[in-house]
Design a protein around this motif. Structure first.
Motif, PDB file in Angstrom:
ATOM      1  N   ALA A 102       0.798  -1.384  -0.038  1.00  0.00           N
ATOM      2  CA  ALA A 102       0.249  -0.039   0.294  1.00  0.00           C
ATOM      3  C   ALA A 102       0.614   1.630  -0.184  1.00  0.00           C
ATOM      4  O   ALA A 102       2.329   1.266   0.340  1.00  0.00           O
ATOM      5  N   CYS A 103       0.224   2.126  -0.214  1.00  0.00           N
ATOM      6  CA  CYS A 103       0.932   3.580  -0.319  1.00  0.00           C
ATOM      7  C   CYS A 103       1.638   3.581   0.998  1.00  0.00           C
ATOM      8  O   CYS A 103       0.816   3.974   2.176  1.00  0.00           O
ATOM      9  N   PRO A 104       2.952   4.118   0.906  1.00  0.00           N
ATOM     10  CA  PRO A 104       3.428   4.174   2.467  1.00  0.00           C
ATOM     11  C   PRO A 104       3.253   5.847   3.049  1.00  0.00           C
ATOM     12  O   PRO A 104       2.921   7.012   2.273  1.00  0.00           O
ATOM     13  N   PRO A 105       3.234   5.287   4.661  1.00  0.00           N
ATOM     14  CA  PRO A 105       3.184   6.781   4.857  1.00  0.00           C
ATOM     15  C   PRO A 105       3.605   8.072   4.387  1.00  0.00           C
ATOM     16  O   PRO A 105       4.759   8.254   4.634  1.00  0.00           O
ATOM     17  N   ALA A 106       3.119   9.264   4.404  1.00  0.00           N
ATOM     18  CA  ALA A 106       3.724  10.228   3.799  1.00  0.00           C
ATOM     19  C   ALA A 106       3.752  11.572   5.378  1.00  0.00           C
ATOM     20  O   ALA A 106       4.172  12.853   4.962  1.00  0.00           O
ATOM     21  N   GLY A 107       3.867  11.199   6.584  1.00  0.00           N
ATOM     22  CA  GLY A 107       4.562  11.370   7.291  1.00  0.00           C
ATOM     23  C   GLY A 107       4.124  11.101   8.794  1.00  0.00           C
ATOM     24  O   GLY A 107       4.257   9.668   9.004  1.00  0.00           O
TER      25      GLY A 107
END
Length: 215
Positions: A102-107
């Motif tokens: 899945a999309c990795p955390p952006a923060g």
């Protein structure tokens, strides 16, 4: 209170002894009569003080027993203790979820948190596993959000079919119908949902979706 009564009692005893030995009880006349009256009055006062001291002790014991009962046996106390234990146990069982699918955390946040038998999935934006935003219409971008949610839930040991609550954020409510068409394919069991319009979303995306599911 007991201390004050004890001091008064000792003072009366001292006065009684003084009256007894300083005045000759065998002496006739007014001194003898006054001495008898003083001794009788002193006995009454001593008896009263003894009764007060006993009452004070009973009162203190009663208050102590009542306080102990409330502290250890009241339903409120037991409920508060149970809530504290549950809260401490829940905090210790919080588990972050991460998957490369899945999309990795952006923060500074986790893709999801497992706690108390539930999975709280962070808001997913239309980005791939490398964090790159995808191109396409609102339907395609909604589908990428749903794919990310499904991957995170699978990594947590659950599935998208166990979702109980969804929150959708749109920057333009004109996209509502097209978003709904794609959304319905992924959430056929119709979980509870909110959909709100916002002024802006991270990285300028037009849609973001978060979810809560059962483990």
């Amino acid at each position: 209170m007991v201390f004050c009564i004890r001091r008064a009692y000792r003072s009366e005893q001292a006065g009684f002894r003084a009256g007894k030995f300083l005045t000759n009880p065998t002496k006739a006349g007014r001194g003898h009569v006054n001495n008898l009256r003083y001794r009788s009055s002193t006995r009454k006062k001593v008896s009263l003080l003894l009764m007060l001291r006993s009452s004070a002790r009973i009162l203190l014991l009663s208050q102590a027993a009542s306080s102990s009962f409330i502290t250890s046996s009241s339903p409120v106390s037991r409920l508060q203790s149970a809530q504290f234990r549950t809260s401490a146990r829940t905090m210790s069982e919080m588990t972050p979820v991460f998957t490369k699918d899945a999309c990795p955390p952006a923060g500074p946040y986790s893709q999801a948190i497992k706690a108390n038998g539930q999975i709280f999935v962070s808001g997913q934006i239309p980005a791939d596993v490398n964090g790159n935003l995808i191109e396409g219409n609102i339907g395609q971008k909604t589908e990428q959000c749903c794919k990310n949610i499904a991957a995170v839930l699978e990594a947590a040991g659950s599935s998208i079919q166990k979702t109980v609550k969804v929150n959708i954020f749109l920057t333009n409510m004109a996209d509502f119908a097209e978003m709904n068409e794609t959304y319905a394919k992924w959430f056929a069991h119709k979980p509870a949902r909110s959909c709100v319009a916002v002024a802006q979303l991270p990285k300028g995306v037009p849609v973001e979706i978060e979810a809560i599911a059962l483990q």
